[in-house]
Design an enzyme around this catalytic site. Structure first.
Site, mmCIF file in Angstrom:
data_model
loop_
_atom_site.group_PDB
_atom_site.id
_atom_site.type_symbol
_atom_site.label_atom_id
_atom_site.label_comp_id
_atom_site.label_asym_id
_atom_site.label_seq_id
_atom_site.Cartn_x
_atom_site.Cartn_y
_atom_site.Cartn_z
ATOM 1 N N ARG A 109 -15.230 34.903 7.404
ATOM 2 C CA ARG A 109 -13.888 34.382 6.814
ATOM 3 C C ARG A 109 -14.438 33.263 5.691
ATOM 4 N NH1 ARG A 109 -11.067 30.003 8.297
ATOM 5 N NH2 ARG A 109 -12.273 29.557 9.920
ATOM 6 N N LEU A 110 -13.671 33.398 4.812
ATOM 7 C CA LEU A 110 -13.280 32.080 3.822
ATOM 8 C C LEU A 110 -12.217 31.593 3.879
ATOM 9 C CD1 LEU A 110 -15.306 33.710 0.504
ATOM 10 C CD2 LEU A 110 -16.194 31.963 2.231
ATOM 11 N N ASP A 111 -12.076 30.169 3.903
ATOM 12 C CA ASP A 111 -10.889 29.609 3.903
ATOM 13 C C ASP A 111 -9.801 29.810 2.752
ATOM 14 O OD1 ASP A 111 -11.689 28.210 6.263
ATOM 15 O OD2 ASP A 111 -12.305 26.563 5.220
ATOM 16 N N ARG A 112 -8.728 29.700 3.156
ATOM 17 C CA ARG A 112 -7.561 30.142 2.012
ATOM 18 C C ARG A 112 -7.853 29.389 0.647
ATOM 19 N NH1 ARG A 112 -2.701 29.406 4.238
ATOM 20 N NH2 ARG A 112 -3.200 27.084 4.258
ATOM 21 N N THR A 167 -10.857 28.420 -0.504
ATOM 22 C CA THR A 167 -12.136 28.493 -0.876
ATOM 23 C C THR A 167 -12.179 29.753 -1.836
ATOM 24 O OG1 THR A 167 -12.884 27.468 1.170
ATOM 25 C CG2 THR A 167 -14.569 28.854 -0.135
#
Length: 140
Positions: A60-63, A65
């Site tokens: 997962r990549l943060d929103r 990022t």
């Protein structure tokens, strides 16, 4: 920074028979949990544009990022990549722009963060429990 819209196309960086790698722009959530329909859900956009295939994000990549987002194209590779990310066999590097500077030009931050429960609640530093998180930084 690239402006994102509902009409933005996903950008493929690499693809082979088992994985596909994208350039995820900031502003898109990797996964939107439950029955919430995210306006900018990257996984939904990938599946919509590349219809019918088994595309599963393996991290997962943060929103907010942007960066490299790896998807598996089959269940075998999904499990293999999930394990690689879980066991930290793969090193992830981030470049961040900050206001101000840390007290030391290089260091390590060890804190426990809340376990991600899905949805929109962000990870946060917790005093008790949680999941160990390690951040090494260096001013460039």
């Amino acid at each position: 920074m690239e402006q994102i819209t509902n009409n933005s196309k996903v950008k493929i960086i690499y693809e082979d028979a088992e994985i596909i790698v994208f350039d995820k722009p900031a502003g898109w959530e990797t996964i939107v949990d439950g029955d919430k329909k995210g306006k900018y859900c990257f996984t939904s956009r990938v599946r919509e544009e590349l219809a019918g295939d088994h595309f599963v994000p393996c991290h997962r990549l943060d929103r907010d990022t942007s960066g490299v987002q790896v998807f598996a194209k089959n269940p075998y590779m999904e499990q293999k990549l999930l394990n690689i990310f879980k066991t930290h066999e793969l090193e992830k590097d981030y470049l961040a722009l900050c206001l101000g500077s840390p007290p030391q030009p290089k260091g390590t931050i060890r804190r426990n963060i809340s376990a991600w429960q899905g949805g929109h609640r962000p990870d946060q530093v917790v005093k008790r429990g949680g999941v160990p998180a390690l951040t090494e930084y260096e001013v460039v």
